[in-house]
Design a protein around this motif. Structure first.
Motif, PDB file in Angstrom:
ATOM      1  N   PRO A 109       0.617  -0.949   0.039  1.00 34.02           N
ATOM      2  CA  PRO A 109      -0.487   0.187  -0.411  1.00 34.02           C
ATOM      3  C   PRO A 109       0.914   1.463   0.219  1.00 34.02           C
ATOM      4  N   LEU A 110       0.951   2.245  -1.392  1.00 31.57           N
ATOM      5  CA  LEU A 110       1.087   3.391  -1.097  1.00 31.57           C
ATOM      6  C   LEU A 110       2.910   2.835  -1.294  1.00 31.57           C
ATOM      7  N   PRO A 111       3.545   2.938  -1.969  1.00 31.09           N
ATOM      8  CA  PRO A 111       4.497   2.764  -1.943  1.00 31.09           C
ATOM      9  C   PRO A 111       5.571   4.305  -2.116  1.00 31.09           C
ATOM     10  N   ARG A 112       6.531   4.524  -1.247  1.00 28.06           N
ATOM     11  CA  ARG A 112       7.246   5.929  -0.695  1.00 28.06           C
ATOM     12  C   ARG A 112       8.581   5.483  -1.799  1.00 28.06           C
ATOM     13  N   ASP A 113       9.489   4.358  -1.377  1.00 24.96           N
ATOM     14  CA  ASP A 113      10.855   4.692  -1.133  1.00 24.96           C
ATOM     15  C   ASP A 113      11.108   2.771  -1.256  1.00 24.96           C
ATOM     16  N   LEU A 114      12.457   2.590  -1.928  1.00 27.25           N
ATOM     17  CA  LEU A 114      13.099   1.226  -1.790  1.00 27.25           C
ATOM     18  C   LEU A 114      14.446   1.191  -1.902  1.00 27.25           C
ATOM     19  N   LEU A 115      14.886  -0.094  -1.156  1.00 26.51           N
ATOM     20  CA  LEU A 115      16.557   0.013  -1.344  1.00 26.51           C
ATOM     21  C   LEU A 115      16.317  -2.042  -1.310  1.00 26.51           C
ATOM     22  N   TRP A 116      17.356  -2.434  -1.975  1.00 29.44           N
ATOM     23  CA  TRP A 116      17.815  -3.523  -2.081  1.00 29.44           C
ATOM     24  C   TRP A 116      19.214  -3.892  -0.785  1.00 29.44           C
ATOM     25  N   SER A 117      18.847  -5.163  -0.052  1.00 29.91           N
ATOM     26  CA  SER A 117      20.113  -5.578   0.751  1.00 29.91           C
ATOM     27  C   SER A 117      21.152  -6.223  -0.048  1.00 29.91           C
ATOM     28  N   ALA A 118      22.212  -6.598   0.614  1.00 28.91           N
ATOM     29  CA  ALA A 118      23.579  -6.560   0.200  1.00 28.91           C
ATOM     30  C   ALA A 118      22.904  -8.203  -0.481  1.00 28.91           C
TER      31      ALA A 118
ATOM     32  N   LEU B  50       9.387   0.687   1.413  1.00 29.38           N
ATOM     33  CA  LEU B  50       9.176   1.772   2.951  1.00 29.38           C
ATOM     34  C   LEU B  50       7.669   2.189   2.445  1.00 29.38           C
ATOM     35  N   SER B  51       6.632   2.423   2.983  1.00 28.63           N
ATOM     36  CA  SER B  51       4.978   3.191   2.306  1.00 28.63           C
ATOM     37  C   SER B  51       4.630   4.196   3.189  1.00 28.63           C
ATOM     38  N   GLU B  52       3.738   4.596   1.835  1.00 31.77           N
ATOM     39  CA  GLU B  52       3.589   6.312   2.626  1.00 31.77           C
ATOM     40  C   GLU B  52       2.592   5.932   4.145  1.00 31.77           C
ATOM     41  N   ASN B  53       2.966   5.794   4.917  1.00 33.41           N
ATOM     42  CA  ASN B  53       1.715   5.493   6.045  1.00 33.41           C
ATOM     43  C   ASN B  53       3.378   4.963   6.642  1.00 33.41           C
ATOM     44  N   GLY B  54       4.607   5.383   6.664  1.00 35.36           N
ATOM     45  CA  GLY B  54       5.468   4.067   7.303  1.00 35.36           C
ATOM     46  C   GLY B  54       5.777   3.401   8.081  1.00 35.36           C
ATOM     47  N   SER B  55       5.684   2.147   7.337  1.00 38.19           N
ATOM     48  CA  SER B  55       5.405   0.594   7.563  1.00 38.19           C
ATOM     49  C   SER B  55       6.026   0.758   6.773  1.00 38.19           C
TER      50      SER B  55
END
Length: 132
Positions: free
Chosen positions: A106-115, A122-127
């Motif tokens: 729901p409402l994705p905001r940012d992404l990060l792949w681990s090594a 990260l979603s807009e609601n902080g989850s």
């Protein structure tokens, strides 16, 4: 201090869109830009004077809203693309530009792949979501 003010000679190019939400270096000469105004992920070669060399948009399905890419993140041959309007994360093959997988967030905001290849969203609601 070792700081200096950036000047116009530090700029490598100006992108044609007025709305860019994220960018990711894919190789030394290629980078991807999420562009919600143009509703695409645009690929540029470094030094191409702002000329787009390729663009990617997902296929529009029944009931889908317009594609709204807000974040991109590369890992190996994969590019994760966050589509806020449709609550999706697309995993796109960087070489073929075809999507491999879709995650629902729901409402994705940012992404990060681990090594190790885990994808954090990260979603807009902080989850924060973890896809392994």
């Amino acid at each position: 201090e070792n700081t200096r003010r950036l000047t116009s000679s530090d700029m490598i190019m100006t992108l044609p869109s007025l709305v860019v939400s994220d960018a990711e270096i894919i190789t030394e000469n290629l980078f991807a830009v999420s562009d919600p105004a143009e509703r695409c992920v645009a690929f540029y070669y470094n030094g191409s004077n702002g000329l787009m060399v390729r663009r990617w948009t997902p296929p529009l399905g029944i009931g889908d809203l317009l594609f709204e890419p807000v974040a991109v993140e590369a890992y190996a041959d994969w590019l994760a693309v966050a589509d806020r309007a449709n609550d999706r994360i697309y995993i796109v093959n960087i070489i073929s530009h075809e999507y491999f997988d879709i995650k629902s967030v729901p409402l994705p905001r940012d992404l990060l792949w681990s090594a190790t290849g885990e994808l954090f969203v990260l979603s807009e609601n902080g989850s924060v979501y973890d896809f392994t």
